[in-house]
Scaffold this active site. Sequence first.
Site, PDB file in Angstrom:
ATOM      1  N   PHE A  81      42.939 -26.101  13.286  1.00 44.47           N
ATOM      2  CA  PHE A  81      43.156 -26.287  11.839  1.00 44.47           C
ATOM      3  C   PHE A  81      42.275 -27.446  11.394  1.00 44.47           C
ATOM      4  O   PHE A  81      42.361 -28.547  11.928  1.00 44.47           O
ATOM      5  CB  PHE A  81      44.627 -26.600  11.514  1.00 44.47           C
ATOM      6  CG  PHE A  81      44.837 -26.779  10.031  1.00 44.47           C
ATOM      7  CD1 PHE A  81      45.049 -25.681   9.205  1.00 44.47           C
ATOM      8  CD2 PHE A  81      44.782 -28.045   9.438  1.00 44.47           C
ATOM      9  CE1 PHE A  81      45.210 -25.827   7.831  1.00 44.47           C
ATOM     10  CE2 PHE A  81      44.941 -28.200   8.067  1.00 44.47           C
ATOM     11  CZ  PHE A  81      45.154 -27.094   7.264  1.00 44.47           C
ATOM     12  N   LYS A  90      44.454 -38.866   6.837  1.00 42.71           N
ATOM     13  CA  LYS A  90      45.900 -39.073   6.897  1.00 42.71           C
ATOM     14  C   LYS A  90      46.378 -40.539   6.887  1.00 42.71           C
ATOM     15  O   LYS A  90      46.622 -41.091   5.840  1.00 42.71           O
ATOM     16  CB  LYS A  90      46.470 -38.310   8.094  1.00 42.71           C
ATOM     17  CG  LYS A  90      46.378 -36.773   7.875  1.00 42.71           C
ATOM     18  CD  LYS A  90      47.342 -36.047   8.740  1.00 42.71           C
ATOM     19  CE  LYS A  90      47.191 -34.534   8.684  1.00 42.71           C
ATOM     20  NZ  LYS A  90      47.936 -33.897   7.627  1.00 42.71           N
ATOM     21  N   ASP A 144      37.957 -33.869  15.605  1.00 44.33           N
ATOM     22  CA  ASP A 144      38.743 -33.966  14.376  1.00 44.33           C
ATOM     23  C   ASP A 144      40.030 -34.717  14.709  1.00 44.33           C
ATOM     24  O   ASP A 144      40.986 -34.163  15.263  1.00 44.33           O
ATOM     25  CB  ASP A 144      39.041 -32.561  13.839  1.00 44.33           C
ATOM     26  CG  ASP A 144      39.837 -32.607  12.544  1.00 44.33           C
ATOM     27  OD1 ASP A 144      40.341 -33.688  12.194  1.00 44.33           O
ATOM     28  OD2 ASP A 144      39.962 -31.554  11.891  1.00 44.33           O
TER      29      ASP A 144
HETATM   30  C1  LIG Z   1      43.294 -31.833  12.339  1.00 46.04           C
HETATM   31  C2  LIG Z   1      43.233 -31.710  10.842  1.00 46.04           C
HETATM   32  N1  LIG Z   1      42.052 -31.604  10.236  1.00 46.04           N
HETATM   33  C3  LIG Z   1      41.939 -31.514   8.903  1.00 46.04           C
HETATM   34  C4  LIG Z   1      43.059 -31.521   8.090  1.00 46.04           C
HETATM   35  C5  LIG Z   1      42.905 -31.411   6.607  1.00 46.04           C
HETATM   36  O1  LIG Z   1      43.237 -32.615   6.009  1.00 46.04           O
HETATM   37  P1  LIG Z   1      43.512 -32.667   4.418  1.00 46.04           P
HETATM   38  O2  LIG Z   1      44.784 -31.912   4.180  1.00 46.04           O
HETATM   39  O3  LIG Z   1      43.632 -34.138   4.114  1.00 46.04           O
HETATM   40  O4  LIG Z   1      42.355 -32.047   3.747  1.00 46.04           O
HETATM   41  C6  LIG Z   1      44.323 -31.630   8.686  1.00 46.04           C
HETATM   42  C7  LIG Z   1      45.537 -31.612   7.869  1.00 46.04           C
HETATM   43  O5  LIG Z   1      46.623 -31.377   8.320  1.00 46.04           O
HETATM   44  C8  LIG Z   1      44.417 -31.725  10.094  1.00 46.04           C
HETATM   45  O6  LIG Z   1      45.601 -31.818  10.711  1.00 46.04           O
END
Ligand SMILES: Cc1ncc(COP(=O)(O)O)c(C=O)c1O
Length: 392
Positions: free
Chosen positions: A129, A245, A216
Amino acid sequence: MSKDYLMNTYARLPVAFERGEGAWLWDQQGNKYLDVVSGLGVTALGHAHPEVTAAISEQAGILMHTANLAHIPWQEKLAEKLCQLAKMDKAFIANSGAEAVETALKIARLTGHNKGIDLPLIAVTSGAFHGRTLATISATDNKKLQRGFEPMVQGFIHLPYGDAAAFKAAVQQNPDICAILLEPIQGETGVVLPPSGYFKQLREICDQHQLLLICDEIQAGLNRTGKWFAHQHEEILPDIITLAKALANGLPVAACLARGDAAAAFKPGNHGSTFGGNPLACRTACTVLEIMQRENIAENARQIGAWLLKGLQQQLGDRAGVVEIRGRGLMLAIELEYSAIAIRDKALTQGLLINVTHEKIIRLLPPLIINQKQAQLLLDTITRLVLGSIID
Ligand SMILES: Cc1ncc(COP(=O)(O)O)c(C=O)c1O
């Protein structure tokens, strides 16, 4: 509530919170909840942290925004701090996780083009994700999130998570691959840890073929797993790291960090953001990092996380209907054979706010400042609820 005017994007819980303090939330009726969601892994220092509040208030009264046409000293300070912590060379400051990932994808493509690849490919993994923009849903492995938004963005090759041999084979067959993007621990998929040695093997393959390893860390980073960055458990250094986050404890701030050639890929005009890196956001993020460092938040996440994991495994590990209890630090999951939605709803009526992913996985993301007494309450309540649901 003005919900009729909001686009229909979330199935919301029947509650509206009015205020918070530390690990606690209060709803509009004055009911108190232990927050084990942290606004989806965001409020790591808890709600209404006095020092964070003071930094926001003071900076809001001095200067909030100037745009990136001018130098922004707080942005420079944040970039320096993040690069030092993560052993990276340069940072781009953005506003959300998806935007940080988009930045990483653009750097990877640019690096591919610089090597003479016309249509660079980025490897992504099963269960991944990475966000909700078009490119990040294309990199995400979830058909439900993609359905209706086709055509997906091209240029991704999907490979199994945890399988370094599959990556090696793909790289050997496909000289257009320029990078691999993946989570050091998969969050949305339900706290999936990589097999041991996987990241080291990826690092070796990337080094051999001069590919970028992009971690990520948006969910697992910033001390959630008991280290500043989750890839540190794997003893590797990525080329690019995405963060968001917890970075400003609730103010929307994100970062894409890079080292080596990747750090030097952008030239003026290649990338930008109106809001990204404004003084308010950056001062808040600097304050959050200082507190995390000073108070050794990683140690609390490590200790309480290990205690919770052990407790959950002892209480629930061998119960019928429980598939697995897993996690690292304060990123924990209880996977069930059946839907966990009723448990989540019952928990809410008992003053415990938890989250469920993929219907059957209870994900626990408490604030990193959670104390032993609160952890005990969490363990007792969740154990009672899960055992009750099995007997039901
Ligand atoms: C691993 C990861 N990458 C990217 C995102 C996307 O972040 P945002 O919701 O701030 O765009 C999330 C959100 O949960 C995530 O857990």
